[in-house]
Design a protein around this motif. Structure first.
Motif, PDB file in Angstrom:
ATOM      1  N   SER A  57      -0.034  10.091  10.606  1.00 54.10           N
ATOM      2  CA  SER A  57       1.144   9.229  10.729  1.00 54.10           C
ATOM      3  C   SER A  57       2.197   9.688   9.732  1.00 54.10           C
ATOM      4  O   SER A  57       1.887  10.340   8.728  1.00 54.10           O
ATOM      5  N   ALA A  58       3.443   9.330  10.014  1.00 57.03           N
ATOM      6  CA  ALA A  58       4.533   9.701   9.114  1.00 57.03           C
ATOM      7  C   ALA A  58       4.342   9.067   7.740  1.00 57.03           C
ATOM      8  O   ALA A  58       4.664   9.670   6.705  1.00 57.03           O
ATOM      9  N   ARG A  59       3.792   7.856   7.723  1.00 60.01           N
ATOM     10  CA  ARG A  59       3.572   7.167   6.449  1.00 60.01           C
ATOM     11  C   ARG A  59       2.560   7.925   5.594  1.00 60.01           C
ATOM     12  O   ARG A  59       2.769   8.100   4.383  1.00 60.01           O
ATOM     13  N   ASP A  60       1.453   8.384   6.215  1.00 60.59           N
ATOM     14  CA  ASP A  60       0.445   9.126   5.466  1.00 60.59           C
ATOM     15  C   ASP A  60       0.994  10.458   4.969  1.00 60.59           C
ATOM     16  O   ASP A  60       0.714  10.875   3.843  1.00 60.59           O
ATOM     17  N   VAL A  61       1.782  11.137   5.811  1.00 65.12           N
ATOM     18  CA  VAL A  61       2.385  12.408   5.407  1.00 65.12           C
ATOM     19  C   VAL A  61       3.317  12.187   4.217  1.00 65.12           C
ATOM     20  O   VAL A  61       3.315  12.967   3.255  1.00 65.12           O
ATOM     21  N   TRP A  62       4.096  11.122   4.259  1.00 65.22           N
ATOM     22  CA  TRP A  62       5.028  10.839   3.169  1.00 65.22           C
ATOM     23  C   TRP A  62       4.284  10.464   1.892  1.00 65.22           C
ATOM     24  O   TRP A  62       4.680  10.886   0.793  1.00 65.22           O
ATOM     25  N   ARG A  63       3.206   9.705   2.013  1.00 63.05           N
ATOM     26  CA  ARG A  63       2.418   9.337   0.825  1.00 63.05           C
ATOM     27  C   ARG A  63       1.918  10.578   0.112  1.00 63.05           C
ATOM     28  O   ARG A  63       1.923  10.642  -1.121  1.00 63.05           O
ATOM     29  N   THR A  65       3.192  13.807   0.562  1.00 58.22           N
ATOM     30  CA  THR A  65       4.292  14.712   0.222  1.00 58.22           C
ATOM     31  C   THR A  65       5.029  14.280  -1.042  1.00 58.22           C
ATOM     32  O   THR A  65       5.421  15.119  -1.860  1.00 58.22           O
ATOM     33  N   ARG A  66       5.221  12.996  -1.209  1.00 54.76           N
ATOM     34  CA  ARG A  66       6.001  12.535  -2.351  1.00 54.76           C
ATOM     35  C   ARG A  66       5.237  12.644  -3.668  1.00 54.76           C
ATOM     36  O   ARG A  66       5.846  12.637  -4.748  1.00 54.76           O
ATOM     37  N   ALA A  67       3.889  12.772  -3.610  1.00 56.46           N
ATOM     38  CA  ALA A  67       3.080  12.725  -4.822  1.00 56.46           C
ATOM     39  C   ALA A  67       2.444  14.057  -5.200  1.00 56.46           C
ATOM     40  O   ALA A  67       2.528  14.496  -6.350  1.00 56.46           O
ATOM     41  N   VAL A  68       1.801  14.722  -4.237  1.00 51.74           N
ATOM     42  CA  VAL A  68       0.957  15.871  -4.577  1.00 51.74           C
ATOM     43  C   VAL A  68       1.719  17.191  -4.726  1.00 51.74           C
ATOM     44  O   VAL A  68       1.554  17.879  -5.739  1.00 51.74           O
ATOM     45  N   PRO A  69       2.554  17.611  -3.738  1.00 46.78           N
ATOM     46  CA  PRO A  69       3.199  18.931  -3.850  1.00 46.78           C
ATOM     47  C   PRO A  69       4.000  19.166  -5.133  1.00 46.78           C
ATOM     48  O   PRO A  69       3.919  20.276  -5.697  1.00 46.78           O
ATOM     49  N   PRO A  70       4.795  18.186  -5.622  1.00 51.50           N
ATOM     50  CA  PRO A  70       5.511  18.457  -6.879  1.00 51.50           C
ATOM     51  C   PRO A  70       4.562  18.749  -8.042  1.00 51.50           C
ATOM     52  O   PRO A  70       4.818  19.653  -8.843  1.00 51.50           O
ATOM     53  N   LEU A  71       3.464  17.994  -8.128  1.00 50.69           N
ATOM     54  CA  LEU A  71       2.487  18.233  -9.190  1.00 50.69           C
ATOM     55  C   LEU A  71       1.757  19.555  -8.979  1.00 50.69           C
ATOM     56  O   LEU A  71       1.472  20.284  -9.931  1.00 50.69           O
ATOM     57  N   LEU A 157      -2.838  14.849 -13.593  1.00 54.95           N
ATOM     58  CA  LEU A 157      -2.191  13.957 -12.630  1.00 54.95           C
ATOM     59  C   LEU A 157      -2.434  14.408 -11.192  1.00 54.95           C
ATOM     60  O   LEU A 157      -2.708  13.587 -10.305  1.00 54.95           O
ATOM     61  N   GLU A 158      -2.350  15.732 -10.937  1.00 51.59           N
ATOM     62  CA  GLU A 158      -2.548  16.248  -9.583  1.00 51.59           C
ATOM     63  C   GLU A 158      -3.944  15.949  -9.073  1.00 51.59           C
ATOM     64  O   GLU A 158      -4.134  15.528  -7.930  1.00 51.59           O
ATOM     65  N   ARG A 159      -4.959  16.150  -9.915  1.00 48.64           N
ATOM     66  CA  ARG A 159      -6.342  15.879  -9.500  1.00 48.64           C
ATOM     67  C   ARG A 159      -6.572  14.393  -9.261  1.00 48.64           C
ATOM     68  O   ARG A 159      -7.260  14.001  -8.310  1.00 48.64           O
ATOM     69  N   LEU A 160      -5.997  13.554 -10.109  1.00 46.07           N
ATOM     70  CA  LEU A 160      -6.179  12.113  -9.959  1.00 46.07           C
ATOM     71  C   LEU A 160      -5.533  11.600  -8.672  1.00 46.07           C
ATOM     72  O   LEU A 160      -6.139  10.836  -7.912  1.00 46.07           O
ATOM     73  N   VAL A 161      -4.294  12.019  -8.431  1.00 52.27           N
ATOM     74  CA  VAL A 161      -3.581  11.580  -7.226  1.00 52.27           C
ATOM     75  C   VAL A 161      -4.271  12.107  -5.971  1.00 52.27           C
ATOM     76  O   VAL A 161      -4.459  11.383  -4.987  1.00 52.27           O
ATOM     77  N   GLN A 162      -4.672  13.375  -6.013  1.00 56.56           N
ATOM     78  CA  GLN A 162      -5.326  13.975  -4.854  1.00 56.56           C
ATOM     79  C   GLN A 162      -6.646  13.275  -4.553  1.00 56.56           C
ATOM     80  O   GLN A 162      -6.969  12.996  -3.395  1.00 56.56           O
ATOM     81  N   ARG A 163      -7.413  13.003  -5.597  1.00 59.62           N
ATOM     82  CA  ARG A 163      -8.699  12.308  -5.420  1.00 59.62           C
ATOM     83  C   ARG A 163      -8.471  10.933  -4.803  1.00 59.62           C
ATOM     84  O   ARG A 163      -9.215  10.497  -3.912  1.00 59.62           O
TER      85      ARG A 163
END
Length: 291
Positions: A57-63, A65-71, A157-163
């Motif tokens: 879903s677009a919502r899941d993709v946005w969740r 995209t906004r958090a993991v790729p920058p980190l 932060l990246e590992r925590l958010v991804q997990r």
């Protein structure tokens, strides 16, 4: 077990190959962008990976995209920059601090995660081994320490958010989809830095890559292939283990890198270095048993 072995092999290989690539060119940001774009192209071109792409879903993709790729982009770029401005020993020492804040933060996020005395002692033993190894090799410029500090924060932060988004509050995006978002968006975020007029701008030096000999091109290609492997392996493993455990596994691999440096590249062979490797690896084994 297969996920752990795959991640450890990819992680150790990535550090070694990146080190060899950086010997031939001081273009850390450009090399990271090339590796990211190679991963995206591989996912699109390889039929098995292309068929596995799913964006729920677009919502899941946005969740995601906004958090993991920058980190993710910050972690990879500062890792390469730190290697360019600091010794391997200094970088490994700083990165081995990561599991401690990761474990404490994760315990706060996930109340079911228990921290016992054995776990803390095992992490302390591993860190002591790293310090013993690097006590005579802890050299870095102020800029190198800055990059290492940023890399430490970004990695945790990246590992925590991804997990969280994979296992605790999962999104409906396939591993291949996550890889595409991480590497595609991450590469786009790094392009302005590579083109900037600051000291990190590398546009005027890209011709160095065109001047690579056959060996350097082979190493760059190998680093790109390894980048695909570690992108998938890290996401796949995050489904099974905590963020702090993933970081301990990644840090344990650094001692395979240290061993490579000692026995292949002729780096430090002192008894402190050898004993430090043994102590640190023992801490990793103890941690695995405790968890």
């Amino acid at each position: 077990l297969s996920a752990v072995v795959a991640f450890m092999a990819a992680s150790a290989g990535m550090m070694i190959v990146n080190k060899l690539v950086m010997r031939g060119s001081h273009l850390p940001i450009t090399i990271v962008i090339i590796q990211m774009l190679f991963t995206v192209v591989t996912i699109v071109v390889v039929p098995g990976m292309r068929r596995a792409i799913r964006f729920g879903s677009a919502r899941d993709v946005w969740r995601w995209t906004r958090a993991v790729p920058p980190l993710f982009a910050l972690m990879l770029s500062t890792s390469m920059l730190a290697l360019d401005h600091a010794t391997m020993g200094a970088f490994i020492v700083v990165r081995n601090l990561a599991p401690v804040p990761a474990l404490l933060s994760e315990a706060f996020i996930d109340r079911s995660l228990k921290i016992d005395l054995q776990t803390m002692l095992a992490m302390a033993l591993s860190l002591a081994g790293v310090i013993l190894y690097a006590r005579n090799d802890l050299h870095s410029s102020p800029l190198g320490f800055l990059f290492m500090g940023i890399n430490l924060c970004a990695a945790v932060l990246e590992r925590l958010v991804q997990r969280t988004l994979i296992a605790l509050d999962p999104i409906d995006v396939s591993k291949q989809g996550m890889m595409m978002i991480n590497n595609g968006v991450g590469a786009l975020l790094l392009v302005p830095l590579a083109l900037s007029p600051t000291r990190f701008g590398e546009l005027g030096h890209v011709h160095e890559i065109a001047a690579f000999d056959a060996r350097q091109w082979a190493l760059l290609l190998l680093s790109c292939i390894n980048g695909v492997a570690i992108s998938y392996a890290a996401i796949h493993l995050q489904k099974f283990v905590s963020a702090s455990t993933l970081m301990v596994l990644a840090n344990s691999n650094k001692f395979a890198v240290v061993a490579f440096g000692i026995f292949v590249l002729g780096e430090s062979r002192s008894w402190q270095a050898v004993l430090g490797c043994v102590v640190a690896l023992s801490g990793g084994v103890w941690y695995a048993s405790a968890r």
